[in-house]
Design an enzyme around this catalytic site. Structure first.
Site, PDB file in Angstrom:
ATOM      1  CE  LYS A  61      -0.466   0.102   5.055  1.00  0.00           C
ATOM      2  NZ  LYS A  61      -1.385   0.197   6.184  1.00  0.00           N
TER       3      LYS A  61
ATOM      4  CG  MET B 198       6.961  23.541  -4.034  1.00  0.00           C
ATOM      5  SD  MET B 198       5.770  24.333  -5.129  1.00  0.00           S
ATOM      6  CE  MET B 198       4.794  25.286  -3.965  1.00  0.00           C
TER       7      MET B 198
ATOM      8  CE1 TYR C 129      10.129  32.448  -1.119  1.00  0.00           C
ATOM      9  CE2 TYR C 129      10.608  30.098  -1.020  1.00  0.00           C
ATOM     10  CZ  TYR C 129      10.191  31.208  -1.739  1.00  0.00           C
ATOM     11  OH  TYR C 129       9.836  31.079  -3.057  1.00  0.00           O
TER      12      TYR C 129
ATOM     13  NE  ARG D 239      -6.781   1.522  11.314  1.00  0.00           N
ATOM     14  CZ  ARG D 239      -5.524   1.247  10.975  1.00  0.00           C
ATOM     15  NH1 ARG D 239      -4.620   2.219  10.947  1.00  0.00           N
ATOM     16  NH2 ARG D 239      -5.155   0.013  10.696  1.00  0.00           N
TER      17      ARG D 239
END
Length: 368
Positions: A40, A310, A263, A136
């Site tokens: 998965k 990014m 940044y 769950r």
């Protein structure tokens, strides 16, 4: 998101390490349980199709998280049994039946919904989920499970399996594990009839509770060579990490003392420094909190300075390097090594998250 094979950054997957890990786990399991590989989340970031193809004949089945993951494997000629570990959208059940995909029944209500929506469910293979304490999905009473079994028989579906999932098999304290185990075993003892498969164990249970392994061992993170417990419990035998993450310097400049980098100007240089740029960022799963961690360049640690952007990040170098100099983000360079667990420790998370977050934009290169 499109894979970028022409970019500087790649995740290198050693398929032979995955195969060797499978053999090591199998060799330590008592009895002869079937081994179903959990692929998965794109095989925990390792590439589901390529991994499944490589180990296809080494395992008896595969587990995925949703129907689309299962369909992708079928479309790439994976013919082994497939089990979707979560409940799917009831309207899509016919797709699973047509492709021979086994489904998880998480509740009596879910089963009633698919019966209501489909005229013919004959032959649909179902594994019934028991909630033994994870909280769950799954059923918590033998009465509800037996109602489900009767409905499966009535509608011509195959009651193929019954399973649960342990919440703390990877923790040193065994109390919760024992509580769940007893709850599950007690429910199994009250079944009106037994399915082909009863299973409960993940990688952690296989490593530290192998006596609990039933008809199937669901092998996930251990297959990829990572310790399910992080560093809480030592592995009983060696597993080989299958993934390394590499890049290279795309730009190097000498920046004067007092200048800022990145940044928000969050990093100020305390001295004249060589600063290198690496082609990876938070869009690749290399998250912003990696500022202050390090990578390896020429066998030495190079601090990540400034905020991770990014698509790029910046590192402080010990000298001037040429563009194209290799950068190791996960893996070994000389005497130094960075593991997925090291990154997890820095982020205060688990290695599962580190590898699963590596986005599809990072090209997967396979060896072995």
């Amino acid at each position: 998101m499109k894979s970028s094979p022409h970019r500087h950054t790649a995740a290198v997957i050693n398929l032979e390490n995955i195969a060797e890990n499978i053999n090591r786990v199998r060799g330590h399991l008592p009895g002869q349980p079937e081994l179903w590989a959990v692929v998965k989340a794109n095989a925990y970031g390792h590439g589901a199709v390529r991994v499944a193809r490589h180990i296809h004949d080494m395992v008896e089945g595969f587990c995925v998280s949703n129907l689309d993951e299962a369909l992708e494997l079928r479309q790439h000629l994976i013919t082994q049994p497939l089990l979707v570990l979560s409940g799917i959208v009831p309207a899509n059940v016919d797709l699973a039946r047509a492709n021979g995909i086994s489904l998880t029944c998480p509740s009596l209500e879910w089963l009633e919904l698919i019966i209501e929506e489909h005229q013919d469910l004959t032959g649909l293979k179902v594994h019934v989920k028991v909630d033994s304490g994870m909280g769950r999905i799954g059923m918590r009473s033998a009465d509800e499970v037996n109602q489900v079994i009767r409905l499966l028989d009535q509608e011509g579906m195959q009651f193929e399996g019954l399973f649960t999932h342990f919440a703390t098999a990877d923790e040193a304290n065994p109390d919760k594990f024992e509580q769940q185990r007893q709850t599950f075993d007690n429910l199994v003892s009250q079944l009106e009839r037994r399915p082909r498969y009863i299973h409960s164990t993940n990688s952690a249970a296989a490593l530290w509770h192998s006596e609990q392994v039933g008809d199937i061992e669901r092998l996930g993170i251990g297959m990829y060579g990572l310790n399910p417990s992080g560093e809480a419990i030592e592995l009983p035998y060696e597993l080989k990490p299958a993934l390394s993450l590499v890049s290279e310097l795309t730009h190097v400049s000498k920046i004067p003392k007092g200048e800022t980098v990145g940044y928000g100007a969050t990093y100020e240089l305390a001295e004249d420094s060589y600063v290198g740029t690496v082609s990876i960022g938070y869009a690749d799963g290399w998250t912003r909190d990696m500022q202050g961690f390090y990578v390896l360049v020429n066998g030495k640690k190079a601090e990540i300075i400034g905020r991770v952007s990014m698509d790029q990040m910046t590192i402080k170098l010990d000298k001037d390097y040429k563009i194209g100099t290799p950068v190791t983000l996960i893996g070994r360079d000389g005497d130094e090594e960075i593991t997925a667990q090291d990154i997890a420790n820095w982020r205060k998370t688990i290695a599962y998250e580190v590898v699963c977050l590596l986005s599809d934009r990072i090209y997967r290169k396979y060896i072995g």
